[in-house]
Design an enzyme around this catalytic site. Structure first.
Site, PDB file in Angstrom:
ATOM      1  N   CYS A   2       0.860  -1.181   0.000  1.00 43.87           N
ATOM      2  CA  CYS A   2       0.000   0.000   0.000  1.00 43.87           C
ATOM      3  C   CYS A   2       0.899   1.235   0.000  1.00 43.87           C
ATOM      4  O   CYS A   2       1.860   1.317   0.760  1.00 43.87           O
ATOM      5  CB  CYS A   2      -0.936   0.108   1.198  1.00 43.87           C
ATOM      6  N   LYS A 606       5.396  -4.547  -3.742  1.00 42.97           N
ATOM      7  CA  LYS A 606       6.744  -4.346  -3.226  1.00 42.97           C
ATOM      8  C   LYS A 606       6.610  -4.004  -1.744  1.00 42.97           C
ATOM      9  O   LYS A 606       5.631  -3.362  -1.351  1.00 42.97           O
ATOM     10  CB  LYS A 606       7.361  -3.167  -3.983  1.00 42.97           C
TER      11      LYS A 606
HETATM   12  C1  F6R Z   1      10.944 -11.121  -5.221  1.00 36.53           C
HETATM   13  C2  F6R Z   1      10.999 -10.109  -4.184  1.00 36.53           C
HETATM   14  C3  F6R Z   1      10.574 -10.475  -2.822  1.00 36.53           C
HETATM   15  C4  F6R Z   1      11.387  -9.700  -1.769  1.00 36.53           C
HETATM   16  C5  F6R Z   1      10.830  -9.972  -0.362  1.00 36.53           C
HETATM   17  C6  F6R Z   1      11.636  -9.248   0.694  1.00 36.53           C
HETATM   18  O1  F6R Z   1      11.480 -10.639  -6.413  1.00 36.53           O
HETATM   19  O2  F6R Z   1      11.339  -8.984  -4.432  1.00 36.53           O
HETATM   20  O3  F6R Z   1      10.650 -11.848  -2.594  1.00 36.53           O
HETATM   21  O4  F6R Z   1      12.715 -10.078  -1.851  1.00 36.53           O
HETATM   22  O5  F6R Z   1       9.497  -9.576  -0.297  1.00 36.53           O
HETATM   23  O6  F6R Z   1      11.608  -7.872   0.503  1.00 36.53           O
HETATM   24  P1  F6R Z   1      12.705  -6.930   1.146  1.00 36.53           P
HETATM   25  O7  F6R Z   1      14.003  -7.241   0.481  1.00 36.53           O
HETATM   26  O8  F6R Z   1      12.228  -5.545   0.884  1.00 36.53           O
HETATM   27  O9  F6R Z   1      12.734  -7.278   2.607  1.00 36.53           O
END
Ligand code: F6R
Length: 611
Positions: A2, A606
């Site tokens: 979000c 993300k």
């Molecule tokens: C896949 C991807 C996710 C992140 C995961 C952790 O391409 O991006 O698997 O790696 O959600 O996110 P962060 O690195 O922000 O803790």
């Protein structure tokens, strides 16, 4: 997870600006979107919300100087217009990023009808109720706020009441939140956070509040970071901060962030994912741009500990698995790698002599953050490797190392992952230096040469070769990937990349494990990506081939067992970094051939700030 974004300014373009800013946060969630704006007539808040992606929206808004919006990744309640934010309850209009875990207990205390199934509307309801109650207790002479009749609002007094009401409201919330609030009749925007990010952008006569900096980078790169349990009121160029626990007024330092607007734009690339893949030409060199002192300070946390855990999620967890090999090989240290969501059973082993290393692009992932918070309470030493320097993890850690990859906007992590690996590699060398086994410079030289090789190899011809292979593979219904050593976690990572953007079921195994079960799935023509061309891996590839598999080798040298070969330069101990890049390109083109948007895969977002 979000995106939220607010503007309080002096021109009448707040609606348009929030729309544009939210588009830059869409990577955080794209189930629905919504904008609330204060129409020039102060008492009127207009809300516009829709299901679907905000990137497709182009529309005019009535003149307004204050507005905020939300791009949703649904948690509570389906993807419907009613469940889209903002929510209005009584005099309160609110957007929320996070999860109000105990919302049902609170919701049942209301007799009023709720319009949505969300936890967020309950926050708006509680806040509205608390404002009215505080006004009554204080025998408020401002009937507008108490919900009775008409009258002038004393803005200073109203601000105090609303701060009190926010504190009273968030006391009820178990979970994480970042909220933005309008109260009818009251100037300005209120915001508060615990666990979910909120950053203020300080313009000349306007103030921005966002989940992430790219939303306002067009207007300012001067920021104030809101910390957990802090709230703020903003109006045009003014901002008043208060700690929600101590109730003290806080002065914030203006910080200039080094990001440029174009870094958060696609430029000439059709998608962020491919732009970010190509940025690896220089991000790896940037990741290792730490001086020895910083690296040694981080490695010292390990030296004085008698147990080390690396916690991470998803792609970052695969990076952590690679780091486990690096520490074993380079500094002879055993580290335990656990997906953050699986840590609770192991937390009994965490104490003041444990080092907990978090690897995270966003630095906000809820599962990781919670492990760190619990570990910190047990006085463990915390080291965080994140891309977002202002992130919650960076601020909670005893030592933080920035991976310096610049904003990563595609949901699928690419450049951040290789930068994390490079930094973990260097950290293992720093550990080895402390242990008298090797020198940081040895690792730095290997990485410099890896960065140079990647720079030379990442070119349109290389991409075209991989694209041709993607053309042949895209109709497939399943795909296998194998690797050994550090290429085993990279096989797992390749599977994540292919699954999440192309939706092809991709299964990854340690090369030697295949014959212990999964090989039963191999049929005539089944595509298998083989990472590496060492003798044992080639022997595993041959076992696959003799069962009819079609072999795509991703390796430093070609082999007769390969039906297709994607060349990877020899990068010494840092092979995993170089080997994952072609698979990222493959995943991207598989998505394109299948007619999908690789930047915004379905059901994903993300920065997963919910558990
Ligand atoms: C896949 C991807 C996710 C992140 C995961 C952790 O391409 O991006 O698997 O790696 O959600 O996110 P962060 O690195 O922000 O803790």
């Amino acid at each position: 997870m979000c995106g939220i974004f607010a503007i309080s300014g002096t021109d009448d373009q707040a609606g348009q600006k929030v729309l544009a800013g939210l588009k830059k946060l869409e990577y955080r969630g794209y189930d629905s979107w919504g904008i609330a704006l204060k129409y020039r007539e102060k008492n009127e808040v207009i809300i516009k919300k829709e299901v679907g992606k905000i990137s497709n929206i182009d529309q005019e808004f009535p003149p307004a100087q204050e507005a905020f919006g939300h791009s949703r990744w649904a948690t509570h309640g389906g993807v419907t217009k009613e469940n889209a934010h903002p929510h209005k309850f009584g005099k309160v209009t609110l957007v929320h990023n996070g999860i109000f875990e105990n919302y049902l207990e609170e919701k049942k205390l209301f007799t009023e009808k709720f319009l949505s199934e969300t936890d967020s509307e309950v926050i708006a309801a509680l806040l509205d109720k608390n404002i009215a109650e505080i006004c009554t207790q204080k025998q408020c002479i401002f009937p507008l706020l108490a919900g009775e009749g008409e009258g002038e609002v004393d803005q200073e007094f109203a601000k105090k009441i609303i701060f009190d009401a926010i504190v009273k409201t968030v006391e009820k919330i178990e979970g994480r939140f970042a909220i933005l609030v309008f109260v009818d009749g009251v100037d300005g925007i209120f915001a508060a956070r615990r666990g979910s990010p909120l950053i203020l952008g300080r313009g000349k006569n306007e103030t921005f509040i966002a989940s992430d900096i790219p939303a306002f980078l067009k207007y300012t790169n001067v920021v104030n970071y809101l910390d957990d349990d802090e709230m703020v009121w903003v109006h045009q160029g003014e901002a008043v901060y208060q700690n929600m626990k101590s109730r003290e007024i806080i002065q914030k330092r203006d910080i200039e962030v080094p990001w440029k607007e174009e870094q958060a734009e696609k430029g000439d690339f059709p998608h962020f994912m491919i732009k970010e893949i190509f940025e690896q030409k220089d991000t790896i060199a940037r990741a290792i741009n730490h001086d020895d002192e910083e690296l040694l300070k981080a490695a010292k946390l390990l030296e004085n500990c008698n147990g080390a855990y690396i916690v991470a999620c998803g792609t970052a967890h695969k990076v952590a698995m690679v780091a486990e090999y690096y520490f074993a090989r380079i500094s002879g240290r055993k580290v335990n790698v656990v997906p953050a969501s699986e840590m609770p059973d192991f937390e009994r082993f965490i104490n003041e002599k444990t080092a907990v290393i978090a690897i995270s692009q966003s630095g906000e992932t809820a599962d990781v953050m919670e492990v760190l918070e619990r570990s910190k309470k047990k006085s463990a030493k915390i080291l965080a490797l994140t891309n977002v320097e202002s992130s919650s993890m960076a601020r909670l850690a005893d030592v933080h190392l920035a991976i310096n990859a610049g904003p990563e906007k595609a949901v699928a992590s690419t450049k951040a992952a290789t930068s994390q690996m490079a930094l973990a590699f260097l950290l293992a060398y720093a550990d080895a230096e402390i242990r008298g086994i090797s020198k940081i410079n040895v690792g730095r030289e290997i990485l410099r040469s890896t960065a140079g090789i990647i720079n030379d190899n990442l070119n349109p011809r290389y991409e075209e070769h991989i694209r041709e292979i993607a053309r042949k593979l895209f109709p497939e219904e399943k795909l296998f990937i194998i690797g050994r050593g550090t290429l085993y976690p990279m096989a797992l990572e390749a599977a994540i990349k292919i699954q999440e953007v192309s939706y092809i079921p991709a299964l990854a195994f340690a090369a030697g494990e295949l014959k212990h079960g999964p090989i039963a799935l191999i049929e005539n023509g089944t595509p298998c990506i083989v990472l590496g061309s060492d003798l044992e891996t080639i022997s595993n590839a041959t076992e696959l081939k003799s069962r009819g598999a079609r072999i795509i080798g991703v390796a430093t040298k070609n082999d007769e067992v390969f039906d297709e070969w994607i060349r990877v330069a020899d990068c010494d101990g840092a092979q995993a970094i170089a080997s994952v890049i072609p698979v990222q390109i493959l995943a991207y083109h598989l998505a394109i051939f299948r007619g999908l948007d690789p930047d915004m895969p379905r059901n994903l977002a993300k920065s997963v700030t919910v558990k």
